[in-house]
Scaffold this active site. Structure first.
Site, PDB file in Angstrom:
ATOM      1  N   ASP A  15      18.285  54.955  41.541  1.00 35.43           N
ATOM      2  CA  ASP A  15      18.778  55.399  40.240  1.00 35.43           C
ATOM      3  C   ASP A  15      17.627  55.536  39.233  1.00 35.43           C
ATOM      4  OD1 ASP A  15      20.605  56.085  38.304  1.00 35.43           O
ATOM      5  OD2 ASP A  15      21.768  54.234  38.421  1.00 35.43           O
TER       6      ASP A  15
ATOM      7  N   ASP B 151      27.970  61.334  36.906  1.00 37.92           N
ATOM      8  CA  ASP B 151      28.722  60.117  36.594  1.00 37.92           C
ATOM      9  C   ASP B 151      30.157  60.459  36.238  1.00 37.92           C
ATOM     10  OD1 ASP B 151      26.984  58.136  37.136  1.00 37.92           O
ATOM     11  OD2 ASP B 151      26.297  57.827  35.084  1.00 37.92           O
TER      12      ASP B 151
HETATM   13  C1  DGJ Z   1      24.041  55.241  36.560  1.00 37.44           C
HETATM   14  C2  DGJ Z   1      24.635  55.730  37.833  1.00 37.44           C
HETATM   15  O1  DGJ Z   1      24.861  57.095  37.772  1.00 37.44           O
HETATM   16  C3  DGJ Z   1      25.914  54.965  38.111  1.00 37.44           C
HETATM   17  O2  DGJ Z   1      26.531  55.456  39.264  1.00 37.44           O
HETATM   18  C4  DGJ Z   1      25.582  53.497  38.247  1.00 37.44           C
HETATM   19  O3  DGJ Z   1      24.782  53.302  39.371  1.00 37.44           O
HETATM   20  C5  DGJ Z   1      24.891  53.021  36.994  1.00 37.44           C
HETATM   21  N1  DGJ Z   1      23.761  53.830  36.658  1.00 37.44           N
HETATM   22  C6  DGJ Z   1      24.445  51.600  37.157  1.00 37.44           C
HETATM   23  O4  DGJ Z   1      23.695  51.172  36.098  1.00 37.44           O
END
Ligand code: DGJ
Length: 725
Positions: free
Chosen positions: A475, A545
């Site tokens: 991430d 997201d």
């Molecule tokens: C952003 C990601 O897109 C989410 O799926 C998740 O992993 C969060 N970060 C966690 O902080």
């Protein structure tokens, strides 16, 4: 594939259906001559009538206006005042350069690009590479243009190397490709734009007079624009018209645009964004640009996309999981956020295992002091309160359920309260004397430094070696700001943002090569770094997201303009949806996620028996048909940007199975009849609809179409059609 016709000084780069041509004019100027449908006849030499004398603009080549000459790689001051492909500041302070053609080389195959991701070829591929060297004799600088022709893929890759043999100079910009289009008064430009949670919406508009561009200065390719543009005919649609795609294999700051002049000429370009970029080249140094991938289609946007899909899926993505079936995973993020412990995670996994999910992914919050998003990043050791048996113990428990164990990391970041930051405050991107900005309470580690990259590589590899981790979600949750480095000297601060990306690529290369059995998925607050550069290291990306099924229709549809569904992480999540509060049926959530890398992101213990049955069946269907979504040809039939209906069709590689996915964002009362016309079928064959006794002619389905009424019963369907001989 590549021909140099000496008499006229013309290079022809031929793929199966396209030709790209350049000419060495007057023995010294490399001009772009043609890009489009494969030529059957040779070109004449460029002539007066191609390039008329115009008032006001400087003339160069025998009185012809060089300002409107289609230089293949135009540099500043060469009597061409349009967007230059490269700009320099030389040791004498001058900024004017003049590059002339010197020589060329043709070789078979294609080599990699040092330190940068690139499309590759494999034994048996018909790929040749042309390099053309240009030289500025006064300043002793070479520009080497590389073109690799992927004959069967119908694609051409371009990159540029700048070699300084003279005195120290500053490289102020170096794009990867520019192409001049002439006689093109009605060209349109298309790009993929958005923001967090609504990435890659399709935008299209006429190329206006003057310059227009999209790009990123955020240090990542960003959710705002994607490193891609296409120029297309005004009337081009999914099936018809000339379309010219430019995609950049790069994950950092980019620019892509088009400049229209008053004579119906358009210069399109793509490369590293010159903003906040400046490289010092000492004598003997060189600079390598990222690679641009050029795809021309005479048959609309759909064909361009299918070419990119095939190329990126099979000749950009690498490793064990390029061709094999990947994982059906469940991720705990939307199920628990930061509120979890080992027991809860095992509980989610147990329920998931029962319906056939094969991988449990533990997301953010498993390490050090990370109980919310304001601490912990950088201190990569388990939080024993939450995971009393450590990662090893948890992985064993998950494995004993017959599942793989996967883990989340955000390796490029650090929170200010951590031990790592306290020990190395100079390891973040910052400018001495200025307070660094926090975004999501965190700083960006300075990946332009080798010591930082080595530390992160070893930390990550250490964790991967001690627990049985078979999947990593990588991430990255903030854009760069104040992107300075304490390591590099003042005059090299313009190098930092690009060097960061080079550092990132180096870490990714080492970690992914050391752990070839681990499946890596990239993520950046969802889809903020969904680009070809990341796909080279990690074959899939968390698309957004926004996990709402209706929102995903647009996001996935837009993403598919360049990227295959095999690259898109797509999960079924809870309702009301956490991002938009919408309630959609469980079946629709499964149907929308299924064409991507299918997974789940909710606590199944809260689902009804009926929902669990739907999920179990969807997983079985996915195992049966996932290969068609991922390796087949994709046709976009109805756009969610134009109506409430989104229809996307997939044809298996062997052409015997066709899948039609139809989803509606909202039902219409007493809805009108719709017929969705399929594409690419055998018109003389019959297609039997699975689960029914209905059979349809290929010609009928393509000319009349699949009957659909946008009422609530039909809101979401996946139709399987089997070809009968
Ligand atoms: C952003 C990601 O897109 C989410 O799926 C998740 O992993 C969060 N970060 C966690 O902080």
């Amino acid at each position: 594939m590549i021909i140099f016709e000496k008499e006229n000084g013309i290079f022809y780069l031929n793929t199966k259906n396209t030709t790209y041509a350049m000419e060495v004019a007057e023995g010294k100027y490399l001009l772009h001559r043609y890009w489009g449908k494969r030529l059957k006849n040779p070109l004449d030499k460029a002539d007066e009538y191609n390039y008329m004398r115009r008032c006001l603009v400087p003339a160069d080549i025998n009185g012809k206006n060089s300002d409107i000459l289609p230089f293949e790689y135009s540099t500043w001051g060469n009597a061409d005042m349009r967007i230059p492909a490269a700009e320099f500041t030389f040791s004498d302070g001058s900024r004017v350069s003049r590059f002339e053609y010197r020589d060329y080389n043709i070789s078979s195959g294609k080599s990699g690009i040092d330190g940068l991701p690139a499309v590759y070829c494999e034994a048996g591929d018909r790929v040749d590479t042309l390099t053309v060297r240009l030289e500025d004799t006064l300043q002793k600088v070479d520009i080497v243009l590389s073109y690799s022709v992927f004959e069967d893929y119908d694609a051409i890759t371009r990159s540029v190397k700048i070699i300084n043999r003279g005195e120290r100079l500053l490289l102020d910009s170096a794009l990867s490709a520019a192409v001049d289009f002439y006689g093109s008064p009605e060209l349109e430009i298309m790009h993929l734009d958005g923001t967090w949670a609504r990435e890659r919406y399709i935008t299209r508009q006429p190329v206006r007079p003057g310059n227009q561009s999209v790009g990123s200065r955020y240090g990542c390719s960003s959710p705002f624009h994607n490193p891609f543009i296409a120029l297309c005919d005004k009337n081009a649609d999914e099936k018809h018209g000339n379309v010219y795609g430019f995609s950049l294999v790069y994950s950092g700051n980019f620019i892509a645009g088009a400049e229209r002049n008053p004579y119906n000429g358009v210069r399109a370009y793509i490369g590293i964004n010159p903003a906040n970029f400046q490289f010092v080249l000492e004598s003997g140094d060189s600079f390598q640009t990222p690679e641009a991938v050029l795809v021309y289609s005479a048959n609309g946007i759909g064909e361009m996309s299918r070419i990119y899909h095939r190329l990126y899926r099979t000749r950009l993505c690498r490793g064990k999981y390029r061709d094999t079936e990947r994982f059906v995973l469940i991720n705990n993020w939307e199920a628990t956020y930061f509120d979890f412990n080992e027991e809860k995670i095992v509980g989610i996994a147990k329920r998931a295992a029962k319906i056939g999910i094969d991988t449990m992914v533990l997301d953010d919050g498993w390490f050090s002091s990370r109980i919310k998003d304001d601490n912990g990043l950088g201190d990569w050791y388990e939080n024993r309160d939450r995971l009393p048996n450590g990662l090893e113990g948890l992985a064993e428990k998950i494995n004993s359920l017959g599942m793989r164990f996967g883990l989340w990391f955000e390796p490029e970041m650090v929170n200010p309260g951590t031990e790592l930051y306290k020990k190395h405050p100079d390891w973040i991107l910052h400018v001495n004397g200025r307070e660094p900005y926090e975004v999501r309470n965190q700083y960006t580690l300075d990946f332009s430094r080798d010591d930082v990259c080595n530390y992160i590589t070893e930390t990550l590899c250490g964790i991967l070696s001690r627990a049985n981790i078979e999947y990593i979600k990588w991430d990255m949750n903030r854009c760069m700001s104040a992107p300075g480095s304490a390591f590099w000297s003042g005059e090299r601060q313009g190098e930092v943002m690009h060097r960061y990306i080079l550092g990132l690529y180096k870490v990714l290369e080492t970690v992914t090569q050391r752990f070839p059995n681990v499946l890596f998925e990239s993520c950046a607050s969802g889809g903020s770094r969904f680009d070809p550069g990341m796909l080279y290291y990690m074959p899939q990306t968390w698309t957004s997201d926004d996990s709402d099924a209706v929102e995903r229709l647009k996001i996935q549809y837009g993403t598919s303009v360049v990227y295959p569904y095999s690259a898109m992480g797509a999960h079924v999540s809870a309702v009301p949806n956490h991002q938009v509060g919408r309630i959609t049926s469980f079946a629709m959530r499964c149907n929308v996620a299924m064409p991507g890398q299918f997974g789940f992101e909710l606590d199944l213990n809260g689902c009804s028996e009926k929902e669990l049955e739907t999920a179990e069946k969807a997983i079985k269907d996915y195992r049966k048909y996932g290969g068609i979504f991922h390796k087949g040809d994709c046709y976009r039939l109805c756009s969610p940007f134009d109506s409430d209906i989104s229809a996307v069709q997939f044809i298996a590689e062997d052409k015997n199975t066709v899948i039609l996915t139809v989803n509606s964002s909202k039902a219409t009362p007493n809805a009108p009849d719709e017929y969705i016309r399929l594409e690419g079928l055998d018109e003389s064959a019959c297609y039997r609809c699975e689960g029914t006794d209905k059979c349809f002619g290929g010609d009928y389905l393509m000319n009349v179409g699949w009957y659909f009424v946008n009422n609530s019963e039909n809101k979401s369907s996946i139709i399987i059609l089997k070809k009968e001989n």
